[in-house]
Structure formats: C-alpha cells, structure tokens
Write an enzyme that holds these catalytic residues in place. Structure first.
Site, short mmCIF file in Angstrom:
data_model
loop_
_atom_site.label_atom_id
_atom_site.label_comp_id
_atom_site.label_asym_id
_atom_site.label_seq_id
_atom_site.Cartn_x
_atom_site.Cartn_y
_atom_site.Cartn_z
N LYS A 82 0.83 -1.20 0.00
CA LYS A 82 0.00 0.00 0.00
C LYS A 82 0.88 1.26 0.00
O LYS A 82 1.93 1.30 0.67
CB LYS A 82 -0.90 -0.03 1.24
N SER A 157 -9.35 1.92 3.81
CA SER A 157 -8.50 2.66 2.89
C SER A 157 -7.60 1.77 2.04
O SER A 157 -6.99 2.25 1.06
CB SER A 157 -7.62 3.65 3.67
N SER A 181 -9.67 -0.47 7.89
CA SER A 181 -9.09 -0.33 6.55
C SER A 181 -8.52 -1.60 5.95
O SER A 181 -8.17 -1.62 4.77
CB SER A 181 -8.01 0.76 6.56
#
Length: 479
Positions: A82, A157, A181
């Site tokens: 990420k 997220s 997330s």
C-alpha cells in the site's frame, strides 16, 4: 503449468510449488505481472508498477536457490504494498498530491519482513487521501474500482490492495487498519483478512518526520488481505517478525496453545438500532452453521457494549485527528476530502481537553470487559456492516452517506479501540438487484490469538467456498 493457472493459485499453493522448485520465482512473478497488465487498467488498483524491480528480484531468488540457499516461507510469492507505507526509493504519497515526491529512505518493517521471507513486490496499491476513507479515490491517482462491478465501492482505505488480490494481481496484498481499513476492502471484494491486535506487527515509516498521535499508534495496525484464509497462516508468521524500530512490538509466536475441548463462540446480530439487511442476516446464519458443523459451540448471547466502546473510541480518535491532522487536511487535501472530514466531525463529535483524556483512559475499561467476557467465549461472531457494501462515493453524500459508511460500523472500530484481533471472511454470495455481491462477517478473538480467528475463517471457507472463483468467472465475461 500455464501462466493463467499460476496466478490463480493461492499463496499457500504457490509457496509449495516455488519452495519445491516446481515453479520458479520468475515464473510466479511473470504470471502475476501478466494478470496485472490484463486487468489493472480497468481497476486502477495498482498505481505504481514495479515489474522491473520484481523481475530482477525473482531472478536473484532463483539464482540463490540454485546455489543452495534455502528458500524462505514466501519464496517467489508476488505481493503488493500500500502506498502509505515506506518502500525504499519509492514515494509514500498516502494518496496526497503534495506528498507525491516523498521518497522513502528505507523500508518499513512490514516491507522488510515480507522480503526477508522471500516475497517479491510487484506493485504499490491505491489508497484515499490520508488513508482516511472507507472508499478509495484521490486526485493523485484517481479511483480504484471493485472487480465485482462499479456499483460497489472497493472499500478503503486499503481498497487498492483488496481489489488487486481478489482480481488475481499478486497472491498477497499488504494493507493497514485504524478503524476498518483491512476489513472494509475484504468485505467489499470478498477477500479474507485478520486485523492484528495491538503490538502484533511492527510498524514505522522511516520517512516520517514526527511520531503519530497516541491513539493512532494504539489503533492502527499492519496486515495482509488474501484470497484464502489459509494464506494468513502461511504469511502472518513472517509479517510479525520483530523489528527494533518498533519499541512496543511484542514478539509473541503466531500460534498459541490449542484449547481444551470445543471452542465456544458468542454470536450476536445486535445492530444497535441500524436495520439488519436480510442478506447479512443470512450470511451470519451461514457462518454460524458452518462453525457448528466444524465442531464449534456457537451460542447467541449478549456482548459487552460494542456501540459504546466503538463510538467512544472513534470520537476520541476524531479528537486526536482534529488536534493533530486537521491542519494538514485543510492545507493539502482536496475539497472532497475536506468536506468528508467536516461530516466526520459531525458524525463523531471530537472529544477535547480533559474529556479526551478521560475517554482515552476509559479504553482500559472496555478492554477489561472484553477480556473477561472472552474467558467464556474466546471467539465472537458478529456482522461487520449491517447492510450490503455501499456504492462508490457514498461518503461524499453528506451526513446520511457518512452515517451509512462509518456510522454503523461500530463492530469495526470498537476492535481497534480495545486492541483485539478481528478477522473478516465472506460467508455468502448475496444475489442483489445490481448483481452478485460478497457478504463478509467478523470474528473477534482474544489478544495474541489471531490464529484462532483465522482457524474459524478456514472452517467457514471450507464449507462455503472462497469468492475468487465466481468473481473470476464474472470478470472473464467482461475482459
């Protein structure tokens, strides 16, 4: 074995082949890169393609193996990282245009641990601005789409991570979780994850210029999103390897002692005033039946107050965010994210001053209540969200949108506030008017017992099946 077959393998299956020498690291990486080239243009899940570095590393791993080096547990496994976590030489943009040139001077512990285990990073995945939405879009890289269809948000997220791994781009996807997330993208895409408990996975970004707030430190964790629950048992032992840069990491083994006798599971459909959708109800019943069939003792019972713990925890987090982060959001965020944060502060009125300190202290009371409850019920089966996953940009639609996206997700952020592990696994493929959509449930476990939650996910998955096969069949008709 063809390239198409290789990218479809679970991480566990692929690791068996790469460690045995049946598949080279290069072949494994090339298969994932080919899949990425085929599907990522439509998804925008991976926003930095690292094929050059990946192929060089795969070649080096193959050479080392040929020279007698013992392969690591994740030898040749393609993974994604990420974009809010440091990877040496790459921008840790966090989805913010102003940070697009923030080049990491070193690797974060999770990146180091994955590579030390033999994994190969093939790309970096998308996140919303500041990694603080349950949807994934930003002005720097644009929107990530859900492989099930554009009527469903990919979650956030870690939305790029969830969409990538379920679409077959890499066998493992790194993500993180401060309020859901990891679990939001798992639920959106029909993937599996376990949010580790406090202190389980070492974390730190060498690029950071200041330490995070105390609640961010205590609620945020690093983890992995996978297509198969068993892949968590394969990969998480490597992720939790100690790193001295995180002084509060606790070097506990991944596996704990086997419990005596059948495991009792507390079961609740309580939604604290939010309507429970029939498909979520059915998913809970399917999960309960699967666990019962596997020998778990599932008992419907009253839980410690999740709503109070969750709402208190998120209001406290918003107090810290308001004091420490609002200025950055106002200065560097888009109008969209500034508007969303304004509604966050309405949905979760921030605690401040002495009240914030009192609510932070109250965290121990909630954690104690759950610790005592879990003496009788080591696992807790609940909804994750009370309704099927929401549409893209639902959180931009004012108070009602944020209320649907985050307001009802108390089972999610309550676990972050009290520091308990919580897994997410699909237990039903809902047939909705817009099309099939996975429905995940949540399984919480005691501190240090992520392995118990993963075992329960495996029991459910073995009886219901993973969501990747129907997803890939659906995607094949559109590509």
């Amino acid at each position: 074995m063809t390239g198409t077959e290789i990218w479809q393998l679970s991480a566990t299956e692929l690791a068996t082949h790469t460690r045995n020498g049946d598949i080279t690291a290069k072949a494994a990486v090339e298969a994932s890169l080919s899949r990425m080239a085929a599907v990522n243009p439509a998804l925008n899940a991976v926003v930095e393609d690292l094929r050059g570095e990946a192929l060089e590393r795969a070649h080096a791993l193959d050479q080392a193996r040929n020279n007698g080096t013992t392969p690591g547990p994740l030898h040749g496994i393609p993974v994604t990282i990420k974009i809010n976590v440091d990877q040496n030489g790459h921008a840790t943009s966090n989805g913010v245009t102003a940070l697009k040139d923030l080049i990491a001077p070193g690797d974060a512990p999770v990146v180091k641990n994955l590579q030390d285990a033999g994994a190969v990073i093939i790309g970096r995945t998308n996140t919303p601005e500041f990694s603080f939405r349950a949807d994934t879009d930003n002005p720097l890289f644009g929107r990530t789409h859900n492989p099930w269809g554009r009527h469903i948000s990919p979650g956030g997220s870690s939305g790029g991570a969830g969409a990538a791994v379920m679409a077959g781009i890499g066998a493992l996807a790194h993500g993180n979780d401060i309020g859901g997330s990891l679990r939001f993208p798992a639920a959106a895409n029909g993937a599996v994850t376990v949010k580790p408990g406090l202190g389980r996975v070492p974390a730190w970004n060498p690029s950071q210029s200041a330490e995070r707030g105390m609640l961010a430190q205590n609620m945020s964790v690093q983890g992995l999103i996978t297509r198969s629950a068993r892949d968590l048992h394969l990969s998480m032992p490597s992720l939790i390897a100690a790193d001295p840069r995180d002084p509060f990491h606790v070097p506990m083994p991944w596996r704990g002692a086997s419990p005596d006798g059948p495991i009792r599971v507390a079961f609740s459909k309580e939604t604290y005033g939010y309507d429970l959708h029939p498909e979520v109800d059915a998913a809970l019943e399917d999960a309960r039946a699967a666990l019962g069939d596997a020998g778990y003792l599932v008992e419907e019972t009253k839980l410690p107050d999740v709503f109070d713990a969750g709402r208190t925890g998120y209001r406290a987090l918003m107090g810290e965010v308001y004091a420490l982060m609002k200025g950055d959001v106002d200065a560097a965020g888009s109008q969209t994210v500034r508007d969303i944060f304004a509604v966050y502060f309405e949905e979760f009125p921030p605690f401040a001053g002495a009240e914030l300190l009192q609510m932070m202290a109250k965290r121990t009371q909630y954690a104690r209540d759950w610790s005592l409850f879990m003496q009788d019920y080591p696992l807790v089966l609940t909804p994750f969200l009370p309704q099927p996953f929401f549409k893209p940009d639902r959180d931009t639609e004012g108070a009602t949108g944020v209320h649907e996206v985050l307001g009802c997700a108390v089972y999610s952020y309550a676990m972050n506030f009290i520091g308990l592990p919580a897994a997410s696994v699909p237990s039903r493929l809902a047939q909705l008017p817009a099309g099939p959509q996975p429905t995940n449930i949540q399984i919480a476990a005691p501190r240090w017992r992520e392995d118990m939650a993963v075992d329960a996910c495996i029991a459910i998955e073995d009886r219901i099946g993973p969501m990747c096969d129907p997803l890939w069949a659906q995607m094949a008709t559109k590509l």
